[in-house]
Design a protein around this motif. Structure first.
Motif, PDB file in Angstrom:
ATOM      1  N   PRO A   1     -54.460  22.990   7.535  1.00  0.00           N
ATOM      2  CA  PRO A   1     -53.392  22.759   8.523  1.00  0.00           C
ATOM      3  C   PRO A   1     -53.305  23.816   9.609  1.00  0.00           C
ATOM      4  N   LEU A   2     -53.848  25.021   9.375  1.00  0.00           N
ATOM      5  CA  LEU A   2     -53.806  26.050  10.407  1.00  0.00           C
ATOM      6  C   LEU A   2     -54.677  25.685  11.612  1.00  0.00           C
ATOM      7  N   LEU A   3     -55.502  24.627  11.470  1.00  0.00           N
ATOM      8  CA  LEU A   3     -56.317  24.163  12.598  1.00  0.00           C
ATOM      9  C   LEU A   3     -55.570  23.182  13.500  1.00  0.00           C
ATOM     10  N   ARG A   4     -54.322  22.886  13.198  1.00  0.00           N
ATOM     11  CA  ARG A   4     -53.581  21.891  13.970  1.00  0.00           C
ATOM     12  C   ARG A   4     -53.485  22.205  15.461  1.00  0.00           C
ATOM     13  N   PRO A   5     -53.520  23.482  15.890  1.00  0.00           N
ATOM     14  CA  PRO A   5     -53.532  23.720  17.344  1.00  0.00           C
ATOM     15  C   PRO A   5     -54.666  23.014  18.079  1.00  0.00           C
ATOM     16  N   LEU A   6     -55.771  22.696  17.370  1.00  0.00           N
ATOM     17  CA  LEU A   6     -56.876  21.991  18.012  1.00  0.00           C
ATOM     18  C   LEU A   6     -56.492  20.577  18.430  1.00  0.00           C
ATOM     19  N   ARG A   7     -55.374  20.061  17.914  1.00  0.00           N
ATOM     20  CA  ARG A   7     -54.924  18.719  18.276  1.00  0.00           C
ATOM     21  C   ARG A   7     -54.005  18.725  19.492  1.00  0.00           C
TER      22      ARG A   7
ATOM     23  N   VAL B   1     -46.153  14.082  19.016  1.00  0.00           N
ATOM     24  CA  VAL B   1     -45.210  15.139  19.367  1.00  0.00           C
ATOM     25  C   VAL B   1     -44.391  15.586  18.154  1.00  0.00           C
ATOM     26  N   PRO B   2     -43.795  14.659  17.356  1.00  0.00           N
ATOM     27  CA  PRO B   2     -43.093  15.102  16.144  1.00  0.00           C
ATOM     28  C   PRO B   2     -43.997  15.860  15.174  1.00  0.00           C
ATOM     29  N   LEU B   3     -45.254  15.433  15.052  1.00  0.00           N
ATOM     30  CA  LEU B   3     -46.177  16.127  14.154  1.00  0.00           C
ATOM     31  C   LEU B   3     -46.513  17.520  14.676  1.00  0.00           C
ATOM     32  N   PHE B   4     -46.563  17.680  15.990  1.00  0.00           N
ATOM     33  CA  PHE B   4     -46.787  19.014  16.537  1.00  0.00           C
ATOM     34  C   PHE B   4     -45.597  19.921  16.211  1.00  0.00           C
ATOM     35  N   GLY B   5     -44.380  19.363  16.273  1.00  0.00           N
ATOM     36  CA  GLY B   5     -43.208  20.133  15.843  1.00  0.00           C
ATOM     37  C   GLY B   5     -43.295  20.513  14.380  1.00  0.00           C
ATOM     38  N   ALA B   6     -43.765  19.560  13.551  1.00  0.00           N
ATOM     39  CA  ALA B   6     -43.932  19.862  12.128  1.00  0.00           C
ATOM     40  C   ALA B   6     -44.983  20.937  11.908  1.00  0.00           C
ATOM     41  N   SER B   7     -46.030  20.945  12.748  1.00  0.00           N
ATOM     42  CA  SER B   7     -47.072  21.967  12.613  1.00  0.00           C
ATOM     43  C   SER B   7     -46.531  23.358  12.945  1.00  0.00           C
ATOM     44  N   LEU B   8     -45.607  23.427  13.914  1.00  0.00           N
ATOM     45  CA  LEU B   8     -44.978  24.714  14.229  1.00  0.00           C
ATOM     46  C   LEU B   8     -44.108  25.182  13.064  1.00  0.00           C
ATOM     47  N   LEU B   9     -43.415  24.237  12.405  1.00  0.00           N
ATOM     48  CA  LEU B   9     -42.628  24.595  11.226  1.00  0.00           C
ATOM     49  C   LEU B   9     -43.534  25.059  10.090  1.00  0.00           C
TER      50      LEU B   9
ATOM     51  N   LEU C   1     -38.036  29.516   0.231  1.00  0.00           N
ATOM     52  CA  LEU C   1     -37.749  28.519   1.255  1.00  0.00           C
ATOM     53  C   LEU C   1     -38.972  28.290   2.147  1.00  0.00           C
ATOM     54  N   ALA C   2     -39.677  29.362   2.440  1.00  0.00           N
ATOM     55  CA  ALA C   2     -40.889  29.243   3.258  1.00  0.00           C
ATOM     56  C   ALA C   2     -41.943  28.416   2.539  1.00  0.00           C
ATOM     57  N   LEU C   3     -42.101  28.642   1.240  1.00  0.00           N
ATOM     58  CA  LEU C   3     -43.072  27.866   0.465  1.00  0.00           C
ATOM     59  C   LEU C   3     -42.687  26.390   0.444  1.00  0.00           C
ATOM     60  N   ALA C   4     -41.382  26.108   0.306  1.00  0.00           N
ATOM     61  CA  ALA C   4     -40.921  24.716   0.317  1.00  0.00           C
ATOM     62  C   ALA C   4     -41.175  24.075   1.681  1.00  0.00           C
ATOM     63  N   LEU C   5     -40.985  24.847   2.751  1.00  0.00           N
ATOM     64  CA  LEU C   5     -41.242  24.326   4.099  1.00  0.00           C
ATOM     65  C   LEU C   5     -42.717  24.013   4.299  1.00  0.00           C
ATOM     66  N   VAL C   6     -43.579  24.901   3.832  1.00  0.00           N
ATOM     67  CA  VAL C   6     -45.026  24.672   3.933  1.00  0.00           C
ATOM     68  C   VAL C   6     -45.425  23.418   3.156  1.00  0.00           C
TER      69      VAL C   6
END
Length: 225
Positions: A94-100, A22-30, A51-56
């Motif tokens: 990482p854009l494939l994370r929705p598959l998880r 669940v925390p990793l799914f939140g990180a994937s949304l970020l 800031l967006a690049l640092a977040l990624v």
């Protein structure tokens, strides 16, 4: 998403997965938020682009650390890359994370006595959420690849969203098509995912209808009265 039997998975590995999904799914949304800002924001939109690049970058490092912990706790060594192929693919893309999402849902349900939704509703909800997130991710990726390419028909993010909707639903109008190698790779992956998700929803809905009609037949038959 592993071909390893569940009962042979180390206990610490299962606990780690249950606590971190669940925390990793939140990180994937970020990650997706940072990627979206990075792609869609104007070139002079500072400090938001930085800031967006640092977040990624930060969220990807979190994914990498989680991958290394899973590799160590699994006890599989190098075989982890093959056995947990989806984890490996998601780390590289990482854009494939929705598959998880299915693993996130499983982790949540382990904390409850029984699922809140029926099997058919779970399949449809999972497929819908996955399609939404994958479509948005693919729209960003194909827009990034296409909007400055010579002869491209996908010039705006709106074009990219329209293309993703047509591709996911296997409609394929042909008015917006990728022309770059990167865009075509994204398109191939999205077409494969679209077919799989559409098949899952169609099969689940058909199974639900069969169950409904079967119950109605049993209730209307003389034996069922």
């Amino acid at each position: 998403m592993s071909d390893q039997p569940a009962d042979s998975t180390p206990t610490r590995f299962r606990r780690w997965e249950q606590r971190t999904e669940v925390p990793l799914f939140g990180a994937s949304l970020l990650f997706l938020l940072g990627y979206a800002v990075r792609i869609l924001a104007p070139q002079n939109a500072e400090p938001w682009r930085s800031l967006a690049l640092a977040l990624v970058g930060t969220t990807w490092l979190i994914f990498a650390a989680d991958y290394l912990v899973r590799l160590r706790l699994s006890g599989l060594g190098p075989r982890f890359i093959r056995v947990h192929w989806l984890d490996t693919a998601v780390l590289l893309l990482p854009l494939l994370r929705p598959l998880r999402l299915i693993q996130v849902y499983t982790a949540v349900q382990r904390r409850r006595e029984r699922p809140r939704l029926s099997l058919h509703a779970r399949v449809i909800a999972y497929a819908g959420a996955t399609a939404l997130l994958l479509g948005f991710s693919a729209s960003l990726a194909v827009y990034h690849q296409e909007h400055t390419a010579k002869g491209a028909s996908i010039r705006t993010f709106g074009d990219a969203v329209w293309w993703a909707c047509a591709t996911l639903t296997t409609t394929g109008y042909g008015d917006a098509v990728p022309v770059t190698p990167g865009g075509r790779v994204v398109a191939s992956g999205l077409m494969a995912c679209g077919l799989a998700l559409l098949g899952a929803v169609t099969g689940s809905f058909s199974s639900w209808l069969l169950q409904v009609f079967s119950r109605e037949d049993e209730q209307s038959s003389p034996e069922g009265r």
